[in-house]
Design a protein around this motif. Structure first.
Motif, PDB file in Angstrom:
ATOM      1  N   PRO A 250      37.244  43.620  60.830  1.00 20.22           N
ATOM      2  CA  PRO A 250      36.509  42.663  61.627  1.00 20.22           C
ATOM      3  C   PRO A 250      34.979  42.917  61.181  1.00 20.22           C
ATOM      4  O   PRO A 250      34.203  43.612  60.823  1.00 20.22           O
ATOM      5  CB  PRO A 250      36.520  43.881  62.885  1.00 20.22           C
ATOM      6  N   TYR A 251      34.382  41.601  61.624  1.00 20.60           N
ATOM      7  CA  TYR A 251      32.968  41.489  61.523  1.00 20.60           C
ATOM      8  C   TYR A 251      32.224  40.840  62.699  1.00 20.60           C
ATOM      9  O   TYR A 251      33.276  40.176  63.370  1.00 20.60           O
ATOM     10  CB  TYR A 251      32.437  40.581  60.340  1.00 20.60           C
ATOM     11  N   HIS A 252      31.019  40.815  62.951  1.00 18.24           N
ATOM     12  CA  HIS A 252      30.320  39.809  64.033  1.00 18.24           C
ATOM     13  C   HIS A 252      29.109  39.071  63.229  1.00 18.24           C
ATOM     14  O   HIS A 252      28.466  39.690  62.832  1.00 18.24           O
ATOM     15  CB  HIS A 252      30.002  40.758  65.371  1.00 18.24           C
ATOM     16  N   ILE A 253      29.415  37.976  63.430  1.00 17.55           N
ATOM     17  CA  ILE A 253      28.390  36.997  62.863  1.00 17.55           C
ATOM     18  C   ILE A 253      27.332  36.449  63.645  1.00 17.55           C
ATOM     19  O   ILE A 253      27.803  36.057  64.705  1.00 17.55           O
ATOM     20  CB  ILE A 253      29.086  35.719  61.746  1.00 17.55           C
ATOM     21  N   PHE A 254      26.170  36.710  63.365  1.00 17.61           N
ATOM     22  CA  PHE A 254      24.910  35.981  64.081  1.00 17.61           C
ATOM     23  C   PHE A 254      24.060  35.051  63.531  1.00 17.61           C
ATOM     24  O   PHE A 254      23.804  35.256  62.212  1.00 17.61           O
ATOM     25  CB  PHE A 254      24.196  37.318  64.582  1.00 17.61           C
ATOM     26  N   HIS A 255      23.804  33.998  63.963  1.00 20.01           N
ATOM     27  CA  HIS A 255      22.664  33.155  63.627  1.00 20.01           C
ATOM     28  C   HIS A 255      21.612  33.301  64.501  1.00 20.01           C
ATOM     29  O   HIS A 255      21.846  33.115  65.817  1.00 20.01           O
ATOM     30  CB  HIS A 255      23.066  31.597  63.614  1.00 20.01           C
ATOM     31  N   LEU A 256      20.376  34.074  64.133  1.00 24.95           N
ATOM     32  CA  LEU A 256      19.427  34.176  65.010  1.00 24.95           C
ATOM     33  C   LEU A 256      18.134  33.211  64.539  1.00 24.95           C
ATOM     34  O   LEU A 256      17.799  33.097  63.263  1.00 24.95           O
ATOM     35  CB  LEU A 256      18.929  35.796  64.586  1.00 24.95           C
ATOM     36  N   LYS A 257      17.272  33.150  65.449  1.00 27.53           N
ATOM     37  CA  LYS A 257      16.047  32.700  65.129  1.00 27.53           C
ATOM     38  C   LYS A 257      14.947  33.517  65.523  1.00 27.53           C
ATOM     39  O   LYS A 257      15.031  34.256  66.570  1.00 27.53           O
ATOM     40  CB  LYS A 257      15.795  31.302  65.987  1.00 27.53           C
ATOM     41  N   LEU A 258      14.055  33.669  64.426  1.00 31.06           N
ATOM     42  CA  LEU A 258      12.791  34.680  64.831  1.00 31.06           C
ATOM     43  C   LEU A 258      11.579  34.010  64.979  1.00 31.06           C
ATOM     44  O   LEU A 258      11.103  32.985  64.171  1.00 31.06           O
ATOM     45  CB  LEU A 258      12.708  35.480  63.627  1.00 31.06           C
ATOM     46  N   PHE A 259      10.903  34.188  66.178  1.00 28.60           N
ATOM     47  CA  PHE A 259       9.590  33.616  66.681  1.00 28.60           C
ATOM     48  C   PHE A 259       8.338  34.631  66.320  1.00 28.60           C
ATOM     49  O   PHE A 259       8.496  35.505  67.262  1.00 28.60           O
ATOM     50  CB  PHE A 259       9.678  32.906  67.939  1.00 28.60           C
ATOM     51  N   TYR A 260       7.617  34.206  65.287  1.00 28.52           N
ATOM     52  CA  TYR A 260       6.371  35.127  65.047  1.00 28.52           C
ATOM     53  C   TYR A 260       5.103  34.537  65.741  1.00 28.52           C
ATOM     54  O   TYR A 260       4.930  33.132  65.416  1.00 28.52           O
ATOM     55  CB  TYR A 260       6.334  35.431  63.635  1.00 28.52           C
ATOM     56  N   LYS A 261       4.391  35.213  66.299  1.00 29.44           N
ATOM     57  CA  LYS A 261       3.120  34.745  66.772  1.00 29.44           C
ATOM     58  C   LYS A 261       2.069  35.326  65.716  1.00 29.44           C
ATOM     59  O   LYS A 261       2.262  36.559  65.300  1.00 29.44           O
ATOM     60  CB  LYS A 261       2.711  35.372  68.199  1.00 29.44           C
ATOM     61  N   ARG A 262       1.030  34.675  65.311  1.00 31.33           N
ATOM     62  CA  ARG A 262      -0.144  35.131  64.165  1.00 31.33           C
ATOM     63  C   ARG A 262      -1.349  34.836  64.878  1.00 31.33           C
ATOM     64  O   ARG A 262      -1.382  33.544  65.385  1.00 31.33           O
ATOM     65  CB  ARG A 262       0.495  34.200  62.896  1.00 31.33           C
ATOM     66  N   LEU A 263      -2.102  35.567  64.605  1.00 27.87           N
ATOM     67  CA  LEU A 263      -3.543  35.327  64.806  1.00 27.87           C
ATOM     68  C   LEU A 263      -4.273  34.352  64.113  1.00 27.87           C
ATOM     69  O   LEU A 263      -3.918  34.639  62.509  1.00 27.87           O
ATOM     70  CB  LEU A 263      -4.405  36.754  64.749  1.00 27.87           C
ATOM     71  N   GLY A 264      -4.749  33.462  64.231  1.00 25.13           N
ATOM     72  CA  GLY A 264      -5.541  32.463  63.748  1.00 25.13           C
ATOM     73  C   GLY A 264      -4.834  31.612  62.742  1.00 25.13           C
ATOM     74  O   GLY A 264      -5.219  30.771  61.882  1.00 25.13           O
ATOM     75  N   ARG A 265      -3.592  31.672  62.699  1.00 29.41           N
ATOM     76  CA  ARG A 265      -2.699  30.722  62.022  1.00 29.41           C
ATOM     77  C   ARG A 265      -1.480  30.208  62.885  1.00 29.41           C
ATOM     78  O   ARG A 265      -1.348  30.640  64.065  1.00 29.41           O
ATOM     79  CB  ARG A 265      -1.994  31.603  60.933  1.00 29.41           C
ATOM     80  N   SER A 266      -0.791  29.294  62.507  1.00 27.09           N
ATOM     81  CA  SER A 266       0.403  28.801  63.425  1.00 27.09           C
ATOM     82  C   SER A 266       1.410  29.683  63.341  1.00 27.09           C
ATOM     83  O   SER A 266       1.658  30.607  62.320  1.00 27.09           O
ATOM     84  CB  SER A 266       0.880  27.450  62.539  1.00 27.09           C
ATOM     85  N   ASP A 267       2.104  29.577  64.402  1.00 28.60           N
ATOM     86  CA  ASP A 267       3.446  30.511  64.495  1.00 28.60           C
ATOM     87  C   ASP A 267       4.408  30.158  63.408  1.00 28.60           C
ATOM     88  O   ASP A 267       4.535  28.930  62.844  1.00 28.60           O
ATOM     89  CB  ASP A 267       3.813  30.289  65.959  1.00 28.60           C
ATOM     90  N   ARG A 268       5.109  31.214  63.069  1.00 32.78           N
ATOM     91  CA  ARG A 268       6.314  30.965  62.265  1.00 32.78           C
ATOM     92  C   ARG A 268       7.508  31.288  62.860  1.00 32.78           C
ATOM     93  O   ARG A 268       7.705  31.987  63.857  1.00 32.78           O
ATOM     94  CB  ARG A 268       6.227  31.919  61.197  1.00 32.78           C
ATOM     95  N   VAL A 269       8.637  30.205  62.635  1.00 32.73           N
ATOM     96  CA  VAL A 269      10.075  30.386  63.023  1.00 32.73           C
ATOM     97  C   VAL A 269      10.898  30.597  61.642  1.00 32.73           C
ATOM     98  O   VAL A 269      10.754  29.774  60.715  1.00 32.73           O
ATOM     99  CB  VAL A 269      10.380  29.142  63.743  1.00 32.73           C
ATOM    100  N   LEU A 270      11.851  31.500  61.592  1.00 38.88           N
ATOM    101  CA  LEU A 270      12.352  31.807  60.586  1.00 38.88           C
ATOM    102  C   LEU A 270      13.990  32.007  61.298  1.00 38.88           C
ATOM    103  O   LEU A 270      14.393  32.412  62.203  1.00 38.88           O
ATOM    104  CB  LEU A 270      12.459  33.159  59.928  1.00 38.88           C
ATOM    105  N   ASP A 271      14.914  31.328  60.330  1.00 35.62           N
ATOM    106  CA  ASP A 271      16.339  31.416  60.624  1.00 35.62           C
ATOM    107  C   ASP A 271      16.935  32.854  59.831  1.00 35.62           C
ATOM    108  O   ASP A 271      16.472  33.127  58.673  1.00 35.62           O
ATOM    109  CB  ASP A 271      17.057  30.195  60.242  1.00 35.62           C
ATOM    110  N   TYR A 272      17.653  33.495  60.367  1.00 38.92           N
ATOM    111  CA  TYR A 272      18.298  34.707  59.889  1.00 38.92           C
ATOM    112  C   TYR A 272      19.940  34.792  60.215  1.00 38.92           C
ATOM    113  O   TYR A 272      20.180  34.582  61.377  1.00 38.92           O
ATOM    114  CB  TYR A 272      17.766  36.044  60.344  1.00 38.92           C
ATOM    115  N   PHE A 273      20.691  34.931  59.204  1.00 35.60           N
ATOM    116  CA  PHE A 273      22.160  35.203  59.505  1.00 35.60           C
ATOM    117  C   PHE A 273      22.650  36.544  59.055  1.00 35.60           C
ATOM    118  O   PHE A 273      22.382  36.873  57.902  1.00 35.60           O
ATOM    119  CB  PHE A 273      22.707  33.988  58.600  1.00 35.60           C
TER     120      PHE A 273
END
Length: 161
Positions: free
Chosen positions: A24-47
């Motif tokens: 058994p496994y559990h598989i996740f597709h996650l999106k990480l939303f990072y706020k950043r000072l003085g720069r544009s925010d970043r969005v990353l995909d993680y499996f």
């Protein structure tokens, strides 16, 4: 019983009808939303591939292909980890990975895009008089005797069948 399995890549050669156990496994597709000072925010995909027997997490490149199999219940290993524990392990793994790539004062907001319980196939077969187990995703073979012992006393769960 119907279960989702991770698409097997390897199968034992010269074996007419190997048996198998489903891990058994559990598989996740996650999106990480990072706020950043003085720069544009970043969005990353993680499996994350969370092992529901030993509570470990591995990072994947994507969401692996899944197939539905109709199997006997005795071929399926019961998970020792529930959904919440698996989700928290996936989040912890994603944050560790994401924080190594993004500089931010804040922890990321995490969104679950997709998640599914799936099973990895381990083939069980005999070759040259020895019982072997093969991992269907990397093709590695292991002697069943090294896992369960000669007399089977170390044997637990579905590996014993």
């Amino acid at each position: 019983m119907k279960v989702s399995i991770m698409r097997p890549i390897f199968r034992p050669e010269d074996v007419s009808n190997p048996s198998f156990v489903l891990y058994p496994y559990h598989i996740f597709h996650l999106k990480l939303f990072y706020k950043r000072l003085g720069r544009s925010d970043r969005v990353l995909d993680y499996f994350a591939y969370v092992d529901l027997y030993r509570l470990g997490a591995e990072r994947g490149d994507g969401f692996i292909d899944l197939y539905e199999w109709d199997v006997e219940e005795r071929s399926v290993m019961e998970p020792l980890v529930d959904y919440e524990e698996a989700r928290m392990k996936a989040f912890e793994s994603a944050i560790t990975w994401g924080n190594s790539r993004v500089v931010s004062w804040w922890l990321p907001r995490i969104e679950v895009v997709r998640d599914e319980r799936a099973y990895k196939v381990f083939w069980i077969y005999e070759k040259d008089g020895e019982k072997l187990i093969m991992d269907s995703l990397d093709g590695k073979e292991f002697s069943l005797e090294t896992i369960v012992g000669k007399d089977g006393r170390k044997c637990k769960g579905a590996w014993c069948r």
